[in-house]
Design a protein around this motif. Structure first.
Motif, short mmCIF file in Angstrom:
data_model
loop_
_atom_site.label_atom_id
_atom_site.label_comp_id
_atom_site.label_asym_id
_atom_site.label_seq_id
_atom_site.Cartn_x
_atom_site.Cartn_y
_atom_site.Cartn_z
N THR A 65 -18.13 43.46 37.41
CA THR A 65 -19.58 43.67 37.85
C THR A 65 -20.64 43.70 36.87
O THR A 65 -20.04 43.95 35.89
N SER A 66 -21.83 43.51 37.02
CA SER A 66 -22.75 43.63 35.89
C SER A 66 -23.73 44.61 36.33
O SER A 66 -24.22 44.81 37.67
N ARG A 67 -24.34 45.28 35.51
CA ARG A 67 -25.64 46.19 35.71
C ARG A 67 -26.59 45.78 34.87
O ARG A 67 -26.33 45.58 33.62
N VAL A 68 -27.78 46.00 35.12
CA VAL A 68 -28.96 45.67 34.39
C VAL A 68 -29.26 47.13 33.63
O VAL A 68 -29.58 48.04 34.53
N VAL A 69 -29.51 47.33 32.49
CA VAL A 69 -29.86 48.60 31.93
C VAL A 69 -31.37 48.99 32.07
O VAL A 69 -32.25 48.03 32.18
N ALA A 70 -31.58 50.23 32.73
CA ALA A 70 -32.98 50.57 32.97
C ALA A 70 -33.62 51.35 32.06
O ALA A 70 -34.95 51.35 32.16
N GLY A 127 -16.87 50.66 43.03
CA GLY A 127 -18.08 50.89 42.17
C GLY A 127 -18.43 52.44 42.31
O GLY A 127 -17.22 53.43 42.35
N ALA A 128 -19.45 52.95 41.94
CA ALA A 128 -19.68 54.49 41.59
C ALA A 128 -21.18 54.61 41.74
O ALA A 128 -21.81 53.60 41.60
N GLY A 129 -21.59 55.75 42.12
CA GLY A 129 -23.11 56.43 41.91
C GLY A 129 -23.82 55.51 42.94
O GLY A 129 -23.32 55.36 44.12
N PRO A 130 -25.12 55.33 42.51
CA PRO A 130 -25.99 54.86 43.60
C PRO A 130 -25.22 53.36 44.22
O PRO A 130 -26.11 52.96 45.02
N ARG A 131 -24.65 52.63 43.28
CA ARG A 131 -24.26 51.35 43.71
C ARG A 131 -22.76 51.41 44.20
O ARG A 131 -22.34 50.53 44.55
N LEU A 132 -22.32 52.71 44.78
CA LEU A 132 -20.85 52.66 45.25
C LEU A 132 -21.12 51.76 46.73
O LEU A 132 -22.16 51.97 47.44
N CYS A 133 -20.02 51.19 47.00
CA CYS A 133 -19.83 50.52 48.41
C CYS A 133 -20.11 51.28 49.51
O CYS A 133 -19.53 52.37 49.60
N PRO A 134 -21.22 51.25 50.49
CA PRO A 134 -21.23 51.78 51.48
C PRO A 134 -20.28 51.99 52.59
O PRO A 134 -20.13 52.85 53.26
#
Length: 185
Positions: A65-70, A127-134
């Motif tokens: 998976t990918s994430r964009v640095v905030a 996943g984890a945190g705010p992007r944890l699969c609902p």
């Protein structure tokens, strides 16, 4: 994703008959009418739960998976700025000896121990945190029940020496999986 995870579960059940027997014995306490199964029944499926967790550790459907640095940060000695893209691989993380003893070994018993790998922060099948699969809780529940009920009613086997081909297009999948289901007597 539960379908792909379910395929890995069934393959592991076929490859590990001793675990299948333990899970079948545990599942024998489930009501035969699936509508009668409640949270108390599921909570007692500890072996099935451990088997699911270990399968998801070694074969996480979301293998990359990918994430964009905030915000500006440093990670592994690298300076990251907003907009940078970071690739995270649960597949590789779950097979890292720094986080999991015998990382390449299928060992559901690790989840039955007091300090399981799930407490290290290095277990990300959903996943984890705010992007944890609902749907993570529902998917886990479904996988445990499908595994337990399948093991209770069938023995599985792999009729071919190569029962699948690995597909990583979108999700980690045992594509073309061939298993044989044998009803328990």
């Amino acid at each position: 994703m539960p379908t792909r995870a379910g395929a890995w579960l069934l393959l592991n059940l076929a490859r590990r008959p001793q675990w299948a027997e333990h899970i079948a014995a545990e599942a024998s306490a489930l009501p035969h009418d699936g509508h009668q199964v409640d949270a108390g029944h599921v909570a007692r499926l500890r072996t099935a739960d451990a088997f699911v967790r270990e399968t998801l550790r070694l074969y996480p459907p979301n293998w990359l998976t990918s994430r964009v640095v905030a915000q500006p940060t440093h990670l592994g000695g690298h300076r990251l700025v907003p907009g940078d893209r970071v690739m995270v691989s649960p597949y590789l993380l779950h097979r890292d000896e720094r986080h999991h003893d015998r990382a390449d070994t299928f060992a559901p018993e690790r989840w039955l121990e007091a300090s399981s790998p799930g407490t290290t922060g290095a277990y990300l099948p959903f996943g984890a945190g705010p992007r944890l699969c609902p749907g993570a809780s529902l998917a886990s529940l479904e996988l445990v029940l499908v595994l337990a009920m399948t093991a209770r009613t069938h023995r599985l086997s792999c009729p071919d020496s190569q029962p699948y081909r690995l597909d990583t297009d979108g999700a980690l999948t045992p594509a073309g999986l061939h298993l044989a289901f044998h009803p328990r007597g």
